[in-house]
Write a protein that holds these residues in place. Structure first.
Motif, mmCIF file in Angstrom:
data_model
loop_
_atom_site.group_PDB
_atom_site.id
_atom_site.type_symbol
_atom_site.label_atom_id
_atom_site.label_comp_id
_atom_site.label_asym_id
_atom_site.label_seq_id
_atom_site.Cartn_x
_atom_site.Cartn_y
_atom_site.Cartn_z
ATOM 1 N N SER A 127 -23.371 -9.236 -53.326
ATOM 2 C CA SER A 127 -23.371 -7.879 -53.126
ATOM 3 C C SER A 127 -24.428 -7.298 -52.161
ATOM 4 C CB SER A 127 -23.211 -6.776 -54.469
ATOM 5 O OG SER A 127 -24.639 -7.055 -55.044
ATOM 6 N N SER A 128 -25.106 -8.189 -51.531
ATOM 7 C CA SER A 128 -26.107 -7.711 -50.664
ATOM 8 C C SER A 128 -25.390 -7.606 -49.100
ATOM 9 C CB SER A 128 -27.288 -8.738 -50.529
ATOM 10 O OG SER A 128 -27.964 -9.009 -51.165
ATOM 11 N N LEU A 129 -25.797 -6.394 -48.598
ATOM 12 C CA LEU A 129 -25.091 -6.126 -47.286
ATOM 13 C C LEU A 129 -25.945 -6.063 -46.295
ATOM 14 C CD1 LEU A 129 -23.143 -2.782 -48.670
ATOM 15 C CD2 LEU A 129 -22.326 -5.129 -48.533
ATOM 16 N N TRP A 130 -25.447 -6.235 -44.932
ATOM 17 C CA TRP A 130 -26.558 -6.423 -43.824
ATOM 18 C C TRP A 130 -25.692 -6.104 -42.804
ATOM 19 C CZ3 TRP A 130 -31.041 -4.693 -43.732
ATOM 20 C CH2 TRP A 130 -31.792 -4.983 -42.514
ATOM 21 N N PHE A 131 -26.018 -5.982 -41.520
ATOM 22 C CA PHE A 131 -25.341 -5.703 -40.377
ATOM 23 C C PHE A 131 -24.689 -6.826 -39.777
ATOM 24 C CE2 PHE A 131 -28.593 -2.591 -40.100
ATOM 25 C CZ PHE A 131 -27.967 -1.239 -40.454
ATOM 26 N N LYS A 132 -23.346 -6.853 -39.298
ATOM 27 C CA LYS A 132 -22.584 -7.970 -38.928
ATOM 28 C C LYS A 132 -23.089 -8.854 -37.865
ATOM 29 C CE LYS A 132 -18.476 -7.357 -36.794
ATOM 30 N NZ LYS A 132 -17.028 -7.031 -36.601
ATOM 31 N N SER A 133 -23.816 -8.153 -36.802
ATOM 32 C CA SER A 133 -24.363 -8.894 -35.824
ATOM 33 C C SER A 133 -25.416 -7.784 -35.255
ATOM 34 C CB SER A 133 -23.480 -9.294 -34.744
ATOM 35 O OG SER A 133 -22.892 -8.039 -34.117
ATOM 36 N N PRO A 134 -26.565 -8.352 -34.711
ATOM 37 C CA PRO A 134 -27.872 -7.268 -34.156
ATOM 38 C C PRO A 134 -27.073 -6.220 -33.190
ATOM 39 C CG PRO A 134 -28.453 -9.830 -34.128
ATOM 40 C CD PRO A 134 -26.760 -9.623 -34.690
#
Length: 100
Positions: A41-48
């Motif tokens: 479930s960790s989320l982060w930005f798809k690309s910089p």
């Protein structure tokens, strides 16, 4: 879109709880729950530079297979932070049914 994220987080919580049902020791349950929940479930930005949030596990698979590599350190940092927070919270909230 909000419904999708609520459903996704709910299912990841259910899967993580189901994984802990096979374990007897309290600390090991907390550790397995924290690892599985943070991986799923960790989320982060798809690309910089992009504003779209996606699960970290999908970024990991895509960067290792078909996308150019932006470095794994950009996803390891939020994943480790999410793991530490999840681990600390689950230690406090996990029900202690026995004295293991």
């Amino acid at each position: 879109m909000i419904f999708f994220w609520i459903l996704y987080l709910s299912l990841s919580l259910i899967v993580s709880f189901l994984l802990t049902s096979f374990i007897k020791k309290r600390l090991l349950k907390v550790l397995v729950f924290s690892i599985s929940f943070s991986l799923i479930s960790s989320l982060w930005f798809k690309s910089p530079g992009d504003a779209t949030l996606v699960p970290i596990i999908s970024i990991f698979f895509l960067e290792n297979t078909i996308l150019e590599s932006n470095g794994l350190s950009r996803i390891i940092r939020p994943l480790s932070l999410f793991f530490v927070i999840t681990f600390i919270l689950s230690i406090f909230f996990w029900k202690n049914k026995s004295n293991d």
